[in-house]
Design a protein around this motif. Structure first.
Motif, mmCIF file in Angstrom:
data_model
loop_
_atom_site.group_PDB
_atom_site.id
_atom_site.type_symbol
_atom_site.label_atom_id
_atom_site.label_comp_id
_atom_site.label_asym_id
_atom_site.label_seq_id
_atom_site.Cartn_x
_atom_site.Cartn_y
_atom_site.Cartn_z
ATOM 1 N N VAL A 64 0.843 -1.201 0.000
ATOM 2 C CA VAL A 64 0.000 0.000 0.000
ATOM 3 C C VAL A 64 0.877 1.250 0.000
ATOM 4 N N GLU A 65 1.893 1.270 0.849
ATOM 5 C CA GLU A 65 2.788 2.429 0.906
ATOM 6 C C GLU A 65 3.531 2.619 -0.414
ATOM 7 N N ALA A 66 4.015 1.519 -0.999
ATOM 8 C CA ALA A 66 4.721 1.615 -2.282
ATOM 9 C C ALA A 66 3.785 2.084 -3.386
ATOM 10 N N TRP A 67 2.517 1.689 -3.319
ATOM 11 C CA TRP A 67 1.510 2.091 -4.311
ATOM 12 C C TRP A 67 1.292 3.599 -4.266
ATOM 13 N N MET A 68 1.149 4.143 -3.043
ATOM 14 C CA MET A 68 0.787 5.549 -2.892
ATOM 15 C C MET A 68 1.978 6.500 -3.010
ATOM 16 N N ARG A 69 3.170 6.036 -2.756
ATOM 17 C CA ARG A 69 4.332 6.935 -2.703
ATOM 18 C C ARG A 69 4.512 7.782 -3.963
ATOM 19 N N PRO A 70 4.499 7.212 -5.174
ATOM 20 C CA PRO A 70 4.701 8.068 -6.352
ATOM 21 C C PRO A 70 3.567 9.064 -6.580
ATOM 22 N N MET A 71 2.400 8.807 -5.983
ATOM 23 C CA MET A 71 1.287 9.733 -6.131
ATOM 24 C C MET A 71 1.447 10.973 -5.263
ATOM 25 N N ARG A 72 2.453 10.965 -4.396
ATOM 26 C CA ARG A 72 2.718 12.107 -3.522
ATOM 27 C C ARG A 72 3.737 13.070 -4.116
ATOM 28 N N GLN A 73 4.146 12.849 -5.336
ATOM 29 C CA GLN A 73 5.077 13.760 -5.994
ATOM 30 C C GLN A 73 4.335 15.010 -6.484
ATOM 31 N N GLY A 74 5.042 16.143 -6.443
ATOM 32 C CA GLY A 74 4.439 17.361 -6.973
ATOM 33 C C GLY A 74 4.064 17.217 -8.434
ATOM 34 N N ALA A 75 4.878 16.504 -9.186
ATOM 35 C CA ALA A 75 4.600 16.307 -10.605
ATOM 36 C C ALA A 75 3.321 15.505 -10.803
ATOM 37 N N ALA A 76 3.038 14.566 -9.904
ATOM 38 C CA ALA A 76 1.809 13.777 -10.009
ATOM 39 C C ALA A 76 0.589 14.662 -9.797
ATOM 40 N N GLU A 77 0.678 15.577 -8.837
ATOM 41 C CA GLU A 77 -0.423 16.522 -8.619
ATOM 42 C C GLU A 77 -0.658 17.379 -9.865
ATOM 43 N N ALA A 78 0.433 17.839 -10.455
ATOM 44 C CA ALA A 78 0.307 18.703 -11.629
ATOM 45 C C ALA A 78 -0.273 17.953 -12.819
ATOM 46 N N ALA A 79 0.021 16.659 -12.918
ATOM 47 C CA ALA A 79 -0.438 15.872 -14.060
ATOM 48 C C ALA A 79 -1.893 15.448 -13.927
ATOM 49 N N LEU A 80 -2.386 15.348 -12.696
ATOM 50 C CA LEU A 80 -3.721 14.795 -12.469
ATOM 51 C C LEU A 80 -4.826 15.509 -13.232
ATOM 52 N N PRO A 81 -4.895 16.849 -13.242
ATOM 53 C CA PRO A 81 -5.993 17.490 -13.980
ATOM 54 C C PRO A 81 -6.016 17.130 -15.464
ATOM 55 N N ALA A 82 -4.833 17.088 -16.099
ATOM 56 C CA ALA A 82 -4.790 16.761 -17.523
ATOM 57 C C ALA A 82 -5.243 15.333 -17.775
ATOM 58 N N MET A 83 -4.822 14.402 -16.926
ATOM 59 C CA MET A 83 -5.207 13.007 -17.117
ATOM 60 C C MET A 83 -6.685 12.780 -16.802
ATOM 61 N N ALA A 84 -7.143 13.373 -15.693
ATOM 62 C CA ALA A 84 -8.532 13.166 -15.289
ATOM 63 C C ALA A 84 -9.500 13.827 -16.258
ATOM 64 N N ALA A 85 -9.128 14.981 -16.801
ATOM 65 C CA ALA A 85 -10.022 15.682 -17.715
ATOM 66 C C ALA A 85 -10.246 14.897 -18.996
ATOM 67 N N ASN A 86 -9.286 14.073 -19.378
ATOM 68 C CA ASN A 86 -9.436 13.258 -20.577
ATOM 69 C C ASN A 86 -10.223 11.980 -20.330
ATOM 70 N N GLY A 87 -10.429 11.652 -19.063
ATOM 71 C CA GLY A 87 -11.117 10.412 -18.750
ATOM 72 C C GLY A 87 -10.184 9.216 -18.859
ATOM 73 N N VAL A 88 -10.731 8.046 -18.577
ATOM 74 C CA VAL A 88 -9.952 6.813 -18.668
ATOM 75 C C VAL A 88 -9.773 6.460 -20.141
ATOM 76 N N LEU A 89 -8.551 6.173 -20.536
ATOM 77 C CA LEU A 89 -8.243 5.888 -21.937
ATOM 78 C C LEU A 89 -9.036 4.676 -22.416
#
Length: 311
Positions: free
Chosen positions: A212-237
């Protein structure tokens, strides 16, 4: 109400200021490979046997495959790749389906893999299906795992370029409140465990606190936060039914018995892929590879046997 809103806003801004994450984090394991100018992170298991390439779904990374990959490595060389914007691969801003398809195919070519079988979970099913359509001669076959490759009911194909999608969704995710909610979600070990475990099904034999910790760790990067709106706005591929029906490489399906709609429809997947070999894992949910890694690995062995040779 104005006073409450002001208080919530100030609290959110202060919380965000004191919890600002680092832009990126070093990967604790695995390796990196530069593919088409993009630094791609991946993990490898095994030393011999036909190659398998594992492609994760939305809000996942190569970590999700760990328990099953270790079992598959007995008879395969196994690679799990982080897609662009996920895990520890570069956050490129290019998250459309075609971008991810090109990344996976270039990864296969860069490593010189001989007709590997691509296994895609959930959203990853659309990605491996896209590779099968665009580059069929490079792979030996595909396996859809708890994903039918189709868009959600809202009708969005999820195949457009980054930056599309609804304005409100992008605003919410970029707002102080959206950022605060995201950080709270990705930093709560108890909540993270419950969310992941709820997708395992009746059992979750492959899940541990360390995973669980290994799963969530990369999601705590600033770059992940910045990328989320672009990915979420496009929906699931996703792909269209006609595109799925046009796939000609060997194909198979593995599905969790209790996954009724999280990955779409098993019946739709079977119909659109031409009724390929299908394995249903008893008691498993959407995360079939974590719900029962042993059965999952055995099913992969069965449905992929001879795929590369047949191709």
């Amino acid at each position: 109400m104005v006073a409450v809103l002001a208080l919530v806003t100030v609290t959110s801004l202060v919380f965000n200021a004191v919890t600002t994450p680092p832009p990126t984090l070093p990967a604790p394991s695995g390796a990196d490979l530069v593919v088409g100018g993009t630094r791609v992170h991946y993990q490898r298991w095994g030393t011999h046997g036909p190659p398998l390439v594992l492609v994760h779904g939305f809000a996942e990374s190569s970590v999700a495959w760990g328990p099953a990959a270790e079992l598959l490595a007995r008879d395969h060389v196994v690679y799990a790749v982080d897609l662009a914007g996920y895990g520890y691969t570069d956050f490129t801003g290019r998250y459309a389906l075609g971008d991810q398809v090109d990344l996976v195919d270039a990864f296969v070519r860069r490593l010189g893999l001989d007709h590997p079988v691509l296994i895609g979970h959930s959203m990853g099913a659309a990605v491996v299906g896209g590779v099968a359509l665009a580059h069929p001669s490079d792979i030996g076959g595909i396996v859809f795992v708890d994903g039918d490759g189709l868009p959600f009911a809202n009708g969005s194909t999820g195949s457009g370029s980054a930056g599309g999608g609804s304005g409100p969704a992008r605003w919410i995710l970029r707002s102080p409140y959206g950022i605060s909610a995201y950080r709270l979600l990705t930093r709560s070990a108890r909540l993270d465990d419950r969310l992941i475990r709820s997708n395992c099904g009746a059992t979750c034999l492959g899940l541990t606190p360390e995973l669980v910790e290994a799963w969530m760790r990369p999601m705590r990067q600033g770059a992940a936060e910045a990328a989320l709106p672009a990915m979420a706005a496009n929906g699931v591929l996703s792909l269209s039914p006609d595109q799925l029906r046009a796939i000609r490489v060997p194909r198979a399906i593995i599905w969790g018995e209790l996954d009724l709609r999280s990955g779409g429809s098993l019946d739709d997947a079977r119909h659109d892929l031409g009724e390929p070999p299908t394995m249903v894992i008893p008691g498993a949910g959407h995360l079939a590879m974590l719900g029962d890694p042993v059965t999952f690995a055995a099913d992969v062995e069965q449905v992929t046997a001879g795929m590369s040779a047949a191709h």
